[in-house]
Write a protein that holds these residues in place. Structure first.
Motif, PDB file in Angstrom:
ATOM      1  N   LEU A 272       0.768  -1.266  -0.066  1.00  0.00           N
ATOM      2  CA  LEU A 272       0.007  -0.041  -0.003  1.00  0.00           C
ATOM      3  C   LEU A 272       0.941   1.036  -0.027  1.00  0.00           C
ATOM      4  O   LEU A 272       1.989   1.305   0.450  1.00  0.00           O
ATOM      5  CB  LEU A 272      -0.832   0.016   1.103  1.00  0.00           C
ATOM      6  CG  LEU A 272      -2.029  -0.888   1.227  1.00  0.00           C
ATOM      7  CD1 LEU A 272      -2.716  -0.979   2.720  1.00  0.00           C
ATOM      8  CD2 LEU A 272      -2.918  -0.669   0.174  1.00  0.00           C
ATOM      9  N   ASP A 273       0.431   2.130  -0.898  1.00  0.00           N
ATOM     10  CA  ASP A 273       1.107   3.567  -0.585  1.00  0.00           C
ATOM     11  C   ASP A 273      -0.067   4.491  -0.389  1.00  0.00           C
ATOM     12  O   ASP A 273      -1.086   4.165  -0.486  1.00  0.00           O
ATOM     13  CB  ASP A 273       1.879   3.881  -2.064  1.00  0.00           C
ATOM     14  CG  ASP A 273       1.308   3.843  -3.201  1.00  0.00           C
ATOM     15  OD1 ASP A 273       0.259   3.952  -3.184  1.00  0.00           O
ATOM     16  OD2 ASP A 273       2.008   3.861  -4.161  1.00  0.00           O
ATOM     17  N   GLU A 274       0.270   5.938  -0.530  1.00  0.00           N
ATOM     18  CA  GLU A 274      -0.990   6.766  -0.553  1.00  0.00           C
ATOM     19  C   GLU A 274      -2.028   6.751  -1.584  1.00  0.00           C
ATOM     20  O   GLU A 274      -3.131   7.191  -1.197  1.00  0.00           O
ATOM     21  CB  GLU A 274      -0.202   8.205  -0.544  1.00  0.00           C
ATOM     22  CG  GLU A 274       0.491   8.829  -1.490  1.00  0.00           C
ATOM     23  CD  GLU A 274       1.882   8.345  -1.401  1.00  0.00           C
ATOM     24  OE1 GLU A 274       2.335   7.388  -1.276  1.00  0.00           O
ATOM     25  OE2 GLU A 274       2.567   9.457  -1.745  1.00  0.00           O
ATOM     26  N   GLY A 279      -7.175   4.776  -3.122  1.00  0.00           N
ATOM     27  CA  GLY A 279      -8.290   4.175  -3.971  1.00  0.00           C
ATOM     28  C   GLY A 279      -9.162   3.300  -3.326  1.00  0.00           C
ATOM     29  O   GLY A 279     -10.118   2.724  -3.934  1.00  0.00           O
ATOM     30  N   LEU A 280      -8.841   3.073  -1.981  1.00  0.00           N
ATOM     31  CA  LEU A 280      -9.917   2.304  -1.291  1.00  0.00           C
ATOM     32  C   LEU A 280     -10.714   2.900  -0.245  1.00  0.00           C
ATOM     33  O   LEU A 280     -11.520   2.594   0.797  1.00  0.00           O
ATOM     34  CB  LEU A 280      -8.722   1.483  -0.156  1.00  0.00           C
ATOM     35  CG  LEU A 280      -8.096   0.080  -0.992  1.00  0.00           C
ATOM     36  CD1 LEU A 280      -6.955  -0.452   0.089  1.00  0.00           C
ATOM     37  CD2 LEU A 280      -8.975  -0.916  -1.548  1.00  0.00           C
ATOM     38  N   ARG A 281     -11.015   4.210  -0.604  1.00  0.00           N
ATOM     39  CA  ARG A 281     -11.569   5.094   0.287  1.00  0.00           C
ATOM     40  C   ARG A 281     -13.065   4.678   0.502  1.00  0.00           C
ATOM     41  O   ARG A 281     -13.790   4.965   1.709  1.00  0.00           O
ATOM     42  CB  ARG A 281     -11.503   6.787   0.086  1.00  0.00           C
ATOM     43  CG  ARG A 281     -11.507   7.665   1.181  1.00  0.00           C
ATOM     44  CD  ARG A 281     -11.413   9.162   0.779  1.00  0.00           C
ATOM     45  NE  ARG A 281      -9.966   9.446   0.859  1.00  0.00           N
ATOM     46  CZ  ARG A 281      -9.491  10.658   0.647  1.00  0.00           C
ATOM     47  NH1 ARG A 281     -10.268  11.378   0.264  1.00  0.00           N
ATOM     48  NH2 ARG A 281      -8.216  10.787   0.499  1.00  0.00           N
ATOM     49  N   SER A 282     -13.627   4.447  -0.657  1.00  0.00           N
ATOM     50  CA  SER A 282     -15.112   3.644  -0.577  1.00  0.00           C
ATOM     51  C   SER A 282     -15.281   2.544  -0.289  1.00  0.00           C
ATOM     52  O   SER A 282     -16.396   1.987  -0.248  1.00  0.00           O
ATOM     53  CB  SER A 282     -15.603   4.459  -1.900  1.00  0.00           C
ATOM     54  OG  SER A 282     -15.256   3.354  -2.767  1.00  0.00           O
ATOM     55  N   ASP A 283     -14.434   1.892   0.100  1.00  0.00           N
ATOM     56  CA  ASP A 283     -14.542   0.372  -0.004  1.00  0.00           C
ATOM     57  C   ASP A 283     -14.573   0.030   1.756  1.00  0.00           C
ATOM     58  O   ASP A 283     -14.109   0.983   2.696  1.00  0.00           O
ATOM     59  CB  ASP A 283     -13.224  -0.602  -0.401  1.00  0.00           C
ATOM     60  CG  ASP A 283     -13.460  -0.225  -1.793  1.00  0.00           C
ATOM     61  OD1 ASP A 283     -14.331  -0.741  -2.439  1.00  0.00           O
ATOM     62  OD2 ASP A 283     -12.317   0.062  -2.489  1.00  0.00           O
TER      63      ASP A 283
END
Lengths: 426, 426
Positions: A272-274, A279-283
């Motif tokens: 994982l990076d920033e 990209g996972l904010r809505s998951d």
């Protein structure tokens, strides 16, 4: 240099060296000062052993004696640890004789360049995670001593815990961790057949049902099924360390909810990076484990900070090498804010100068005294306290204009204004 | 994991862990093993202090006692330091109980990942420099302890010297350095006007005429003029640290030659990496100073090595996480060569298996014993000697097919063949 300076009498000239960067790596919007407390400690305790002195057999006896007697007797001012910085922010200013200051270049830059690189990357990840917790677990991907200070730098930037026990011991950072794939693989039956449930069962017995089970060693769906069968719906968390983390987290969330494990959290890791975190904010991800990217500065493994002589016996000095011209002279800095609290500029000015402040702006002093006459200034005060550094960072970040938090390449968040200097040399 | 394993009885299962990488970072052609001697030393001396044990207050008394008594009693085999590696090369194999092996993961990977990243980058720079000397001068751009081991890794890969005095003391690496811009800037007259000649004169008096003068603080042409005026045509070298190094080196060479300083060398530095070095191949450059890029792995700051459980009580184990499937079981490796001496393949096979060797190829054993029953195997032998590691690297590099030395992204230099394994698990 030391030897030559002692011989030609310039060693004792009163000098000022300054730590700054000329640009933000990868066109980032801001940097995070980290390592300051380690630098201050290193300066105050900097000494040479007889073995080290004897190795430098090219030195004159006078230079060797200088090293034997070495103890920094000058002054240091700088930005608070955790504060933001921008191109040409004077984040550390070292004042003393040429000889005593030049000797410190490597230790000062090593610490600030590595720690600030890690903190600057970590801060972007914390922004991207938008309040969800992040555990630092990158020790294995950097030098064994860097690993300890990397944990410290990420904590200043807002990470919640580290898997590095030595960092926890040395700096009081909360320690956290999960099981590895080897734990599951260890559990084979007599014929060598994997027994994931046995691994989960043993982990729960040792760590309680609130533990985090790693469910992707073989098949994730089956792993979650096994986890629930062994732990029940009160299981603390599952960790997913491979595959498309967005897709997998949604599937696993559905599987957990269907089983009634509504409170079982989903922790994800795996390069994982920033950007991956954003990209996972809505998951349905409840927390992140970040390793390689943060301890290597996520594409910017060094902060690019330099240590430059800016003043000799009261005279401003600056080199004019192509592309590297800078303002000479000792400097201080203010950060200017609108009434709303949003930062608008970094104001750099000659140390001691009176500069005109604008009526409609508020100002914060960025440069604080850290060492006076070789002695630490109030060792218990803000610049030397990890929780204070963490608070400094959190507060400073809240004042950035929105565009300053963008992860994309672009302009720095606020401009640096030079006020009260003569025109730069061409 | 330790605690749970002690509780469920799996702690004492005989295990094998293996260090390898799944891919070369940035599609490089080969990697360089470095850090092995440091790892072996770290394993043999790995202990816990009472302070460390007490911090781990989540551990059972049994686990704490295990840590108090900890001393590695198993076996370690691995690639010689300085040797090349490719995807799935088993560069280190650790055999012992689960508990004693799992504890070592972080220290083993930290050392190998950092040191190998630096050595792998350094080796490409040495190839690009095509016989011209390179000085490592990147200490300021990485953690203060990484800096020391970075110097060591670059020396293994063929660098000639380091500016890091501690590395010279600790590892016997030749030390070298030049003056900084601050040295020139220090020399101002009473009115604050720069006096470059005074700086050069003092340096020559202290270090002799064979020294390297930094000529780009103000104007390079004038700097060279001043250098020659002060030092005469016997000046050892000039260093250029800014601007277009190709253009500047040609101009400076012409200026030196015109003045009759035919033997004065030109050293260049300033953000050099392997590509910049290669780009200067036709220019009159006599040596390189390399900093930031090499200590940060030139775009690959970690080698991506992992430490995986591959065998439990004689059974092969391997995870099946998506994209991460691997062969289980303890492994050895050979490198196969044509009669011409050119390497053609890395041959990985189950440890102890008899494999068919091809008549037309020569083979070299890559895996050597390093620790037996917790004790170092012949501490004076090759894997633990820095000069031997340097020779190992030089020899190994000479066997690479030409395309393996290309700096561009591409296929690995030689393929890795798995021989004697059952079909991999899906």
């Amino acid at each position: 240099m030391l030897d030559a300076a002692l011989q030609d009498g310039t060693a004792h000239r009163k000098c000022v060296f300054e730590v700054f960067t000329r640009r933000m790596p990868n066109e980032r919007r801001y940097g995070v000062v980290a390592g300051t407390a380690r630098v201050i400690d290193a300066i105050a305790s900097f000494r040479f052993t007889e073995e080290q002195i004897e190795l430098a057999d090219f030195l004159s006896e006078e230079a060797k004696q200088f090293l034997r007697d070495y103890k920094f007797t000058g002054d240091v001012d700088g930005y608070r640890e955790g504060d933001l910085y921008f191109p040409y922010s004077p984040i550390l200013t070292v004042r003393g004789t040429f000889a005593e200051c030049v000797i410190l270049e490597t230790v000062i830059l090593s610490i600030l360049n590595y720690d600030s690189a890690v903190a600057s990357a970590a801060s972007r990840m914390v922004s991207a995670a938008d309040g969800k917790p992040i555990i630092e677990m990158g020790s294995r991907r950097t030098h064994e001593q860097s690993a300890v200070t990397a944990a410290r730098a990420t904590y200043i930037a807002g990470f919640d815990a580290t898997s590095n026990m030595e960092a926890s011991l040395r700096y009081g950072i909360p320690a956290s961790g999960t099981a590895a794939h080897s734990w599951t693989l260890l559990h084979v039956d007599d014929s060598g057949k994997p027994d994931e449930r046995a691994a989960f069962r043993a982990q729960i017995e040792a760590a309680g049902v609130d533990t985090t089970l790693l469910v992707d060693t073989f098949d994730i769906t089956k792993g979650v099924e096994n986890a629930l069968e062994v732990a029940g719906t009160e299981l603390g968390a599952v960790r997913i360390d491979s595959g498309d983390l967005g897709i997998m987290s949604r599937r696993v969330r559905a599987q957990l909810d269907e089983a009634g494990a509504f409170n079982t959290r989903i922790i994800v890791s795996s390069d994982l990076d920033e950007f991956a975190i954003a990209g996972l904010r809505s998951d349905p991800v409840d927390g992140f484990g970040v390793g390689t990217s943060v301890v290597t500065g996520s594409g910017a493994p060094t902060a690019g900070l330099v240590y430059k002589l800016v003043e000799v016996d009261g005279h401003s000095v600056a080199k004019r090498s192509s592309g590297k011209a800078t303002y000479g002279g000792a400097k201080s800095a203010l950060r200017a804010y609108r009434a709303s609290g949003v930062a608008v500029a970094e104001v750099v000015y000659p140390q001691g100068a009176e500069i005109t402040r604008k009526q409609n702006l508020a100002y914060r002093e960025l440069t604080v005294p850290m060492i006076r006459g070789g002695e630490l200034v109030d060792a218990a005060s803000d610049p030397f306290n990890l929780e204070a550094a963490r608070a400094t960072h959190r507060d400073a970040l809240q004042t950035l204009p929105w565009e300053g938090l963008a992860l994309s390449r672009g302009e720095v968040a606020i401009p640096t204004h030079f006020v009260g200097f003569p025109e730069p040399a061409e």
